[in-house]
Motif scaffolding. Structure first.
Motif: not given
Length: 479
Positions: A380-385, A396-414
């Motif tokens: 899974f991904t993470g980041s400061d903000f 761009t400048d510092h923000g808050w919320g963000a979108h992230h990715f989770v990867m693996g065979g156990a992930v309910n993907g797509m």
């Protein structure tokens, strides 16, 4: 006036546990399931699972990572992110040269269409293969918060918002800078009973970090060459081949002084751990080298350091049986995401490296020593903000919320989890310049992963102190 120290029971137990680990039998390998306790041993899982945090240091611009492309959203995106400067950060439309990559999530969000950054083609293929999910608008939160509550400061807010150091720490530990444990390390504390050698529970491939710091567990740091050795123990010392053994005896020999004894025990543990890890890690030909990725700005092939980090994790996972591991938490990172300027070119290369490395790792997990481990390994991904939706010209400048990715065979993907925010300004999640008020907390994100990892509801509440403030504790993106 001075006050006497009053250490908490937890800190006392942590210190006692650390002494028991380094002090038993002079080496960590006497520290096995029996010493942890029969109840813990009985609960130890029989399967293997690994959880990998891929941290994008600096604050990734989510607005050009996952995009809404329905006509209204795209028009607003182009209006705001196209500037008069040569460094405009707006990306080309789908179908244009170098345009964004359309994706079709399983769950329809009415009136919305979506796409990924043009450099994320390998990740799009994993999304379409249902092994990647997108978690929308994740960020540090203490309790569910509305825009009105944020402005009035009527609920408890994360301290020192928009600060790199503090938000990195909050993301990784639930506490601002100075935190002594992270949620990866706290999970390791609870799951290390599953491992015959607890020293290999929490492993960093990118140096010391708060994410893997436990209350008891100590993160083990490795590189692409394996465990970091103590210098001059196996080669000449000051030009003398006879020096190594006396040096080892000096730094790890028996002592009567308590502090000297503990120091020698820790050193011996490191020497023993290095030997054990090296034997498990150095199996030749088990994990293929990553291919070179293509830099989208130059068109030239180059080595991808992130892929090399993930290869190191793959080699460690390949040695899981030799290490006696059933549960492991890993940490990798890449920097460069603080894109105040030159964002379009910088992020294009960063996204290319991210997608290339993740696709490489997925391929290796699909056939590691003839076994498909995708269902047992989640990244899974993470980041400061996140960053502001507005552009400062070419960044761009510092923000808050963000979108992230989770990867693996156990992930309910797509799929995209969470309601995708409105594109632009002056909506009910805009805290300023299009910076997003998160709708999903890092605690909810992490708790969902922890549940898959095998933690109980009680254990999850211990790892994530604020999870009780949220009615939804599992976001459903893990099978």
């Amino acid at each position: 006036m001075t006050t006497k120290p009053n250490p908490s029971r937890r800190e006392f137990l942590r210190a006692a546990s650390l002494l028991s680990i380094v002090g038993s039998a002079g080496a960590p390998f006497a520290f096995n399931l029996a010493t942890i306790g029969a109840a813990a041993a009985q609960a130890a899982p029989s399967d293997y699972k690994a959880l990998i945090c891929l941290f994008m240091a600096g604050g990734n611009d989510h607005g050009n990572t996952v995009l809404a492309t329905d006509p209204q959203s795209w028009a607003e995106y182009q209006r705001i992110r196209t500037t008069s400067d040569a460094g405009s950060i707006a990306l080309p439309a789908a179908g244009d040269a170098g345009g964004v990559l359309p994706i079709t999530p399983n769950t329809v969000q009415p009136g919305r269409n979506f796409a990924l950054h043009p450099s994320l083609q390998p990740l799009k293929e994993l999304f379409d293969a249902k092994r990647v999910a997108i978690i929308a608008n994740v960020g540090t939160l203490i309790t569910p918060t509305t825009l009105a509550q944020y402005k009035a400061k009527s609920v408890k807010l994360p301290p020192r918002l928009f600060s790199h150091n503090d938000q990195q720490s909050l993301w990784q530990s639930s506490m601002p800078e100075g935190a002594r444990s992270g949620w990866g390390g706290r999970m390791g504390d609870l799951m290390m009973a599953a491992n015959a050698m607890p020293v290999f529970t929490a492993i960093s491939v990118t140096g010391n970090n708060v994410f893997l710091a436990g209350r008891t567990i100590i993160q083990y740091q490795v590189s692409s060459a394996g465990a970091a050795p103590i210098g001059s123990l196996t080669g000449p010392l000051f030009g003398s081949s006879a020096g190594a053994n006396p040096l080892q005896a000096i730094i790890s020999g028996e002592r009567t002084n308590l502090f000297e004894k503990d120091y020698a025990t820790v050193v011996k543990r490191g020497i023993d751990a290095q030997g054990t890890f090296g034997s498990a890690f150095a199996v030749p030909g088990v994990v293929p080298d990553p291919t070179r990725y293509t830099n989208p700005n130059t068109g030239l092939p180059a080595t991808n350091p992130l892929a090399v980090q993930l290869q190191t994790i793959a080699r460690t996972i390949a040695g899981r049986n030799a290490l006696g591991a059933k549960r492991q938490v890993f940490f990798v990172s890449m920097g460069g995401f603080d894109t105040h300027d030159g964002q379009r070119k910088t992020q294009a290369d960063l996204m290319a490296r991210l997608a290339h490395a993740m696709a490489y790792f997925d391929g290796v997990m699909g056939n590691l020593q003839g076994v498909n481990l995708r269902n047992q390994v989640t990244l899974f991904t993470g980041s400061d903000f996140g960053r502001t939706f507005s552009s400062n010209g070419d960044g761009t400048d510092h923000g808050w919320g963000a979108h992230h990715f989770v990867m693996g065979g156990a992930v309910n993907g797509m799929d995209i989890y969470g309601t995708f925010p409105v594109t632009g300004f002056k909506h009910d999640l805009d805290v300023g310049s299009g910076s997003l008020l998160p709708q999903i907390s890092v605690d909810q994100y992490g708790a969902t992963l922890a549940s898959w990892f095998g933690l109980s509801a009680t254990q999850i509440a211990d790892v994530f102190p604020a999870i009780g403030n949220f009615s939804i504790k599992n976001l459903g993106f893990m099978g």
